[in-house]
Design an enzyme around this catalytic site. Structure first.
Site, PDB file in Angstrom:
ATOM      1  N   GLY A   1      45.159  32.810  38.550  1.00 50.25           N
ATOM      2  CA  GLY A   1      43.748  33.071  38.872  1.00 50.25           C
ATOM      3  C   GLY A   1      42.860  32.708  37.692  1.00 50.25           C
ATOM      4  N   GLY A   2      42.024  31.690  37.879  1.00 51.34           N
ATOM      5  CA  GLY A   2      41.124  31.236  36.801  1.00 51.34           C
ATOM      6  C   GLY A   2      39.738  31.804  36.974  1.00 51.34           C
TER       7      GLY A   2
ATOM      8  N   VAL B   1      50.984  29.520  43.310  1.00 54.56           N
ATOM      9  CA  VAL B   1      52.337  30.004  43.023  1.00 54.56           C
ATOM     10  C   VAL B   1      53.003  30.243  44.373  1.00 54.56           C
ATOM     11  CG1 VAL B   1      53.607  31.999  42.149  1.00 54.56           C
ATOM     12  CG2 VAL B   1      51.670  31.087  40.848  1.00 54.56           C
TER      13      VAL B   1
ATOM     14  N   HIS C   1      12.466  31.260  15.227  1.00 49.05           N
ATOM     15  CA  HIS C   1      13.225  30.093  14.764  1.00 49.05           C
ATOM     16  C   HIS C   1      14.008  30.445  13.518  1.00 49.05           C
ATOM     17  CE1 HIS C   1      14.182  25.901  14.039  1.00 49.05           C
ATOM     18  NE2 HIS C   1      13.790  26.050  12.785  1.00 49.05           N
TER      19      HIS C   1
HETATM   20  P1  NAD Z   1      37.869  36.693  40.275  1.00 52.67           P
HETATM   21  O1  NAD Z   1      37.423  36.752  41.671  1.00 52.67           O
HETATM   22  O2  NAD Z   1      36.879  36.575  39.195  1.00 52.67           O
HETATM   23  O3  NAD Z   1      38.854  35.444  40.094  1.00 52.67           O
HETATM   24  C1  NAD Z   1      40.005  35.313  40.836  1.00 52.67           C
HETATM   25  C2  NAD Z   1      40.410  33.841  40.800  1.00 52.67           C
HETATM   26  O4  NAD Z   1      41.701  33.734  41.340  1.00 52.67           O
HETATM   27  C3  NAD Z   1      39.498  32.954  41.625  1.00 52.67           C
HETATM   28  O5  NAD Z   1      39.155  31.827  40.858  1.00 52.67           O
HETATM   29  C4  NAD Z   1      40.376  32.581  42.839  1.00 52.67           C
HETATM   30  O6  NAD Z   1      40.074  31.316  43.352  1.00 52.67           O
HETATM   31  C5  NAD Z   1      41.747  32.624  42.218  1.00 52.67           C
HETATM   32  N1  NAD Z   1      42.838  32.895  43.146  1.00 52.67           N
HETATM   33  C6  NAD Z   1      42.859  33.732  44.221  1.00 52.67           C
HETATM   34  N2  NAD Z   1      44.089  33.749  44.780  1.00 52.67           N
HETATM   35  C7  NAD Z   1      44.863  32.917  44.025  1.00 52.67           C
HETATM   36  C8  NAD Z   1      46.232  32.522  44.084  1.00 52.67           C
HETATM   37  N3  NAD Z   1      47.062  33.002  45.013  1.00 52.67           N
HETATM   38  N4  NAD Z   1      46.685  31.643  43.158  1.00 52.67           N
HETATM   39  C9  NAD Z   1      45.851  31.153  42.194  1.00 52.67           C
HETATM   40  N5  NAD Z   1      44.554  31.490  42.090  1.00 52.67           N
HETATM   41  C10 NAD Z   1      44.068  32.373  42.990  1.00 52.67           C
HETATM   42  O7  NAD Z   1      38.841  37.957  40.083  1.00 52.67           O
HETATM   43  P2  NAD Z   1      39.417  38.645  38.780  1.00 52.67           P
HETATM   44  O8  NAD Z   1      39.451  37.688  37.638  1.00 52.67           O
HETATM   45  O9  NAD Z   1      40.662  39.311  39.223  1.00 52.67           O
HETATM   46  O10 NAD Z   1      38.333  39.747  38.470  1.00 52.67           O
HETATM   47  C11 NAD Z   1      37.970  40.694  39.482  1.00 52.67           C
HETATM   48  C12 NAD Z   1      36.525  41.077  39.356  1.00 52.67           C
HETATM   49  O11 NAD Z   1      36.342  41.941  38.244  1.00 52.67           O
HETATM   50  C13 NAD Z   1      35.593  39.898  39.085  1.00 52.67           C
HETATM   51  O12 NAD Z   1      35.247  39.224  40.252  1.00 52.67           O
HETATM   52  C14 NAD Z   1      34.410  40.596  38.478  1.00 52.67           C
HETATM   53  O13 NAD Z   1      33.616  41.120  39.508  1.00 52.67           O
HETATM   54  C15 NAD Z   1      35.054  41.739  37.700  1.00 52.67           C
HETATM   55  N6  NAD Z   1      35.173  41.358  36.266  1.00 52.67           N
HETATM   56  C16 NAD Z   1      34.038  41.088  35.571  1.00 52.67           C
HETATM   57  C17 NAD Z   1      34.112  40.729  34.237  1.00 52.67           C
HETATM   58  C18 NAD Z   1      32.844  40.435  33.495  1.00 52.67           C
HETATM   59  O14 NAD Z   1      31.785  40.806  33.992  1.00 52.67           O
HETATM   60  N7  NAD Z   1      32.900  39.790  32.343  1.00 52.67           N
HETATM   61  C19 NAD Z   1      35.338  40.638  33.606  1.00 52.67           C
HETATM   62  C20 NAD Z   1      36.479  40.926  34.345  1.00 52.67           C
HETATM   63  C21 NAD Z   1      36.385  41.294  35.675  1.00 52.67           C
END
Ligand code: NAD
Ligand code: FAD
Length: 466
Positions: A180-181, A237, A440
């Site tokens: 998951g990226g 995966v 600045h």
């Molecule tokens: P996310 O929704 O940000 O990213 C999940 C990623 O996994 C997506 O790019 C998706 O396309 C990919 N994905 C889904 N199923 C997959 C699979 N089977 N194989 C490969 N890739 C797959 O979710 P997250 O990173 O788990 O985070 C959850 C939530 O927590 C975020 O959406 C956000 O709301 C919150 N969060 C926020 C922050 C921040 O504000 N900085 C930091 C961490 C988490």
């Protein structure tokens, strides 16, 4: 039996912000959560511990890069126990503070799990044993979210981690696969990469951070490409098998490989399974979020829902504002949750942030917008930091010159975006931003200069308006 005007279930950034405001408005308030102090996912196992580790990861990267400036520190020695202790101390200090704030405000804190009896009664199963019955005029459900792990990625082996176990920093694995990226994968993947793991990211879609504009993501992806061992897009995966040497992972578009550890970060799901919810009129949508209106009211008049359990974006600041809105409504104020922009920040290196309308959303909706971009290579401040890998962009309504969206990538983008949020909320137009004197040399000037770019008049970018 306790009698309160406001009862809040779940003490994350949504729940505790709501409970504290309710008490400040003079309402008799109780807050139920299993943790010893308020904090929720964000403070105990989310935003705060991850940012403490990312701070150290940034330091490691800067120290390594300092060679280019004629300063050599040598290879850093990492004391993992001390690093863990720093992170844990940050969490302890912050949650100790929220505990004290609850006491000072006379919010009755019940350490336990809530079970609804009916639309005005709840039982708290206390962690210390026993239970407490609470009668309430209004309840706010703020039970947050938990990692969503599809069955195909569920492996009962401690080397396959979710964000909670990854934040515990069990060790620095030689190889780590991040599935998951998105936010978590890139943030925690960056931490492990800075600590020395060879991190591979596998993302199902054709790009990292699917919600953000591609021109911003491209700059981040370049840096991620250097710090991570591999980034595999459009790849899934298919199987994970624990073996003594590691986790064997098979992919649909890559040869199989064995990794020391795997982090599964493919999203989160709402935590709406509060026992007894079915004894009320509260309803869930098809994705499991609690259905509510813009005043955070559910279908049960005495019950409100806020934060991650109430819908996306699942962000702490959105949860807090929803919580405060619900309390204002309960207190009889004229209030609704109608933000013009909710900022999103990915705390990678460089950071990526956006607020309001993205260019991609405008395109998808067929909405005409003008985009003005200021590259950080033209910023004096970015040059002094040796960080020209940044971009500031404005998404503008061409008929009114009003700023509809702001996007940023670069160091400190997460701090800089707040000015964009204020501009959008205040209904600022590009001239307002252009005429606002910015100090600045600072990165904030990139916002002002992107407004100058809009008019073809940027001091540091020669791009006449056609
Ligand atoms: P996310 O929704 O940000 O990213 C999940 C990623 O996994 C997506 O790019 C998706 O396309 C990919 N994905 C889904 N199923 C997959 C699979 N089977 N194989 C490969 N890739 C797959 O979710 P997250 O990173 O788990 O985070 C959850 C939530 O927590 C975020 O959406 C956000 O709301 C919150 N969060 C926020 C922050 C921040 O504000 N900085 C930091 C961490 C988490
Ligand atoms: P939560 O913080 O999830 O809290 C809900 C609380 O309710 C929990 O303590 C839970 O135990 C409790 N609860 C559940 N059921 C019951 C019950 N029946 N009775 C009593 N209590 C119950 N967001 C950002 O904005 N910025 C970030 O940098 C950021 N980083 C993150 C990093 C990670 C690794 C993760 C996992 C998340 C991150 N998030 C970030 C998302 C953020 O943590 C959430 O959006 C936020 O915590 C949601 O707040 P909330 O109040 O809705 O619920």
């Amino acid at each position: 039996m306790i009698d309160v005007q406001v009862l809040v279930i779940g003490a994350g950034p949504g729940g505790y912000a709501a409970a504290f405001l309710a008490a400040d408005l003079g309402l008799k308030t109780a807050l139920v959560d299993p943790e010893v102090n308020p904090g929720g996912v964000c403070v105990y196992r989310g935003c705060i511990p991850s940012k403490a580790l990312l701070h150290v990861a940034n330091l490691l990267r800067e120290a390594r890069h300092a060679d280019a400036w004629g300063v050599s520190f040598g290879e850093p020695k990492i004391d993992l126990g001390k690093l863990r202790a720093f992170k844990d101390a940050v969490v302890k200090r912050l949650t100790g503070g929220t505990g004290l704030l609850a006491k000072s405000r006379k919010v009755q804190y019940l350490q336990g799990r809530a079970e609804l009896v009916d639309a005005h009664t709840l039982t708290a199963k206390l962690v210390s044993g026993g239970e407490e019955t609470v009668r309430f005029e209004h309840a706010i459900i703020a039970t947050g979210s938990v990692p969503a792990i599809p069955a195909s990625l569920r492996v009962a082996d401690p080397r396959v981690m979710d964000s909670t176990s990854a934040l515990e920093l069990p060790d620095v694995p030689k190889s780590l696969l991040v599935v998951g990226g998105g936010y978590i994968g890139l943030e925690l993947g960056s931490v492990y990469a800075a600590l020395g793991s060879a991190v591979s990211v596998v993302e199902m879609t054709d790009g990292l951070l699917p919600g953000a504009d591609r021109d911003l993501v491209d700059i981040l992806a370049k840096s991620i490409g250097k710090s991570m061992a591999n980034v595999w897009l459009k790849t899934s995966v298919t199987k994970m098998t624990p073996e003594s040497s590691g986790i064997r992972v098979t992919f649909d578009r890559q040869p199989e490989q064995v990794f020391d550890r795997v982090l599964v970060s493919v999203g989160r799901r709402p935590s709406a399974s509060v026992p007894g919810l079915d004894r009320t009129r509260v309803t869930l949508d098809e994705r499991g979020f609690i259905v509510h209106d813009e005043q955070m009211r559910t279908a049960e008049p005495s019950i409100f829902a806020i934060g991650d359990v109430a819908g996306e974006p699942m962000l702490a600041h959105k949860a807090s504002h929803e919580g405060r809105t619900a309390v204002e409504v309960i207190a009889g104020h004229k209030a609704a949750f109608e933000p013009a922009a909710i900022p999103a920040v990915v705390f990678t290196d460089p950071e990526l942030a956006w607020a309001g309308l993205t260019e991609a959303q405008a395109q998808k909706a067929g909405r005409q917008v003008t985009v003005a971009k200021f590259p950080w290579a033209a910023s004096g401040r970015a040059l002094t930091l040796d960080r020209t890998d940044g971009l500031t962009k404005l998404v503008v309504d061409p008929s009114t010159d009003r700023i509809l969206g702001v996007g940023l990538v670069g160091p400190n983008a997460g701090e800089l975006i707040a000015e964009g949020v204020l501009a959008i909320e205040m209904g600022a137009n590009v001239t307002d931003l252009k005429l606002t004197i910015h100090p600045h040399p600072t990165l904030t000037e990139t916002l002002m200069e992107s407004a100058e770019v809009f008019f073809g008049q940027s001091t540091h970018v020669y791009k006449p308006k056609r």
